[in-house]
Design an enzyme around this catalytic site. Sequence first.
Site, PDB file in Angstrom:
ATOM      1  N   ASN A  93     -12.946   6.317  29.739  1.00  0.00           N
ATOM      2  CA  ASN A  93     -14.341   6.370  30.155  1.00  0.00           C
ATOM      3  C   ASN A  93     -15.107   5.167  29.593  1.00  0.00           C
ATOM      4  O   ASN A  93     -15.414   4.221  30.310  1.00  0.00           O
ATOM      5  CB  ASN A  93     -14.972   7.686  29.715  1.00  0.00           C
ATOM      6  CG  ASN A  93     -16.382   7.893  30.255  1.00  0.00           C
ATOM      7  OD1 ASN A  93     -16.957   8.963  30.140  1.00  0.00           O
ATOM      8  ND2 ASN A  93     -16.997   6.886  30.864  1.00  0.00           N
ATOM      9  N   THR A  94     -15.397   5.189  28.302  1.00  0.00           N
ATOM     10  CA  THR A  94     -16.283   4.184  27.712  1.00  0.00           C
ATOM     11  C   THR A  94     -15.811   2.759  27.951  1.00  0.00           C
ATOM     12  O   THR A  94     -16.624   1.872  28.253  1.00  0.00           O
ATOM     13  CB  THR A  94     -16.430   4.437  26.195  1.00  0.00           C
ATOM     14  OG1 THR A  94     -16.903   5.767  25.983  1.00  0.00           O
ATOM     15  CG2 THR A  94     -17.410   3.458  25.583  1.00  0.00           C
ATOM     16  N   LYS A 110     -11.757  20.462  31.650  1.00  0.00           N
ATOM     17  CA  LYS A 110     -11.309  19.713  30.479  1.00  0.00           C
ATOM     18  C   LYS A 110     -11.999  20.339  29.276  1.00  0.00           C
ATOM     19  O   LYS A 110     -13.220  20.274  29.149  1.00  0.00           O
ATOM     20  CB  LYS A 110     -11.649  18.232  30.584  1.00  0.00           C
ATOM     21  CG  LYS A 110     -11.142  17.443  29.377  1.00  0.00           C
ATOM     22  CD  LYS A 110     -11.667  16.025  29.356  1.00  0.00           C
ATOM     23  CE  LYS A 110     -11.277  15.372  28.031  1.00  0.00           C
ATOM     24  NZ  LYS A 110     -11.977  14.088  27.808  1.00  0.00           N
ATOM     25  N   ALA A 157      -9.041   9.321  24.930  1.00  0.00           N
ATOM     26  CA  ALA A 157      -9.971   8.896  23.878  1.00  0.00           C
ATOM     27  C   ALA A 157      -9.453   7.711  23.076  1.00  0.00           C
ATOM     28  O   ALA A 157      -8.297   7.676  22.659  1.00  0.00           O
ATOM     29  CB  ALA A 157     -10.321  10.037  22.935  1.00  0.00           C
ATOM     30  N   GLY A 158     -10.357   6.752  22.893  1.00  0.00           N
ATOM     31  CA  GLY A 158     -10.095   5.613  22.018  1.00  0.00           C
ATOM     32  C   GLY A 158      -9.434   4.426  22.682  1.00  0.00           C
ATOM     33  O   GLY A 158      -9.227   3.395  22.042  1.00  0.00           O
ATOM     34  N   GLY A 179     -14.542   6.864  22.227  1.00  0.00           N
ATOM     35  CA  GLY A 179     -15.403   5.703  22.357  1.00  0.00           C
ATOM     36  C   GLY A 179     -15.197   4.618  21.322  1.00  0.00           C
ATOM     37  O   GLY A 179     -15.937   3.639  21.295  1.00  0.00           O
TER      38      GLY A 179
END
Length: 254
Positions: free
Chosen positions: A205-206, A96, A183-184, A157
Amino acid sequence: MKPLVIADRTFGSRLFIGTGKYPSPLVLSQALEASGSELVTVALRRVSFEEKDPTVSAIDFNKYLVVPNTSGAQNAEEAVRLARLARAASGLTWIKLEVTPDPVYLLPDPYETLQAAELLIKDEFVVLPYIHADPVLAKRLEEAGCAAVMPLGSPIGSARGIKTEEFLKIIIEQAQVPVVVDAGLGLPSHAARAIELGADAVLVNTAVAVARDPVKMAHAFRLAVTSAEAALDAGPIDEQEKASPSSPLTGFLE
């Protein structure tokens, strides 16, 4: 929906999971299981493949496709170096690609990302580049040989959801490779919306790792993605400007 295939590998799950920020390796392992994911990413700056690393030890390499990421790289040279080090230590050939010189919003550098992608593809990596929702760049990366493109929904995040919807629609419309919204995404509904827009997969992820209950949140994202996929398969109705009654307005008292 058609099966998700990236670089000749077929995935049963459209939810990919990152492995940073989890409270413990055990919770990470349990969250991965709850997510149903088949692909996980690991940050090369946070883990080591050359020694017993707690994060790496929590991942079943026989069950998941492990994709190192170049998070923290500030230019193409650094990203390529990290990718080659990871391959030398682990034998992993998927990468990635992240090049984020901006320390505040962690926005990807388009020029350095394209440069790095071209070098890594020549070096026989399977490249999944993290990019802004830029349709022109997405097409350039596809033409360079990237196996997928990974446009952001909003900054890493931030949990702000999809703020790039109009541009994502263009990328999805034009892409001949899978589009993974990355993301986001802060809520399962954000992931569902990405799939509803036509994205092939999402990476989270986050939102999972720092939730009060990461395992339960991973399961929630799994349900959201599979529900959105099922809804598309069911054939959603078209939007209309005017109301359309679900029951007849005439004749029902006769």
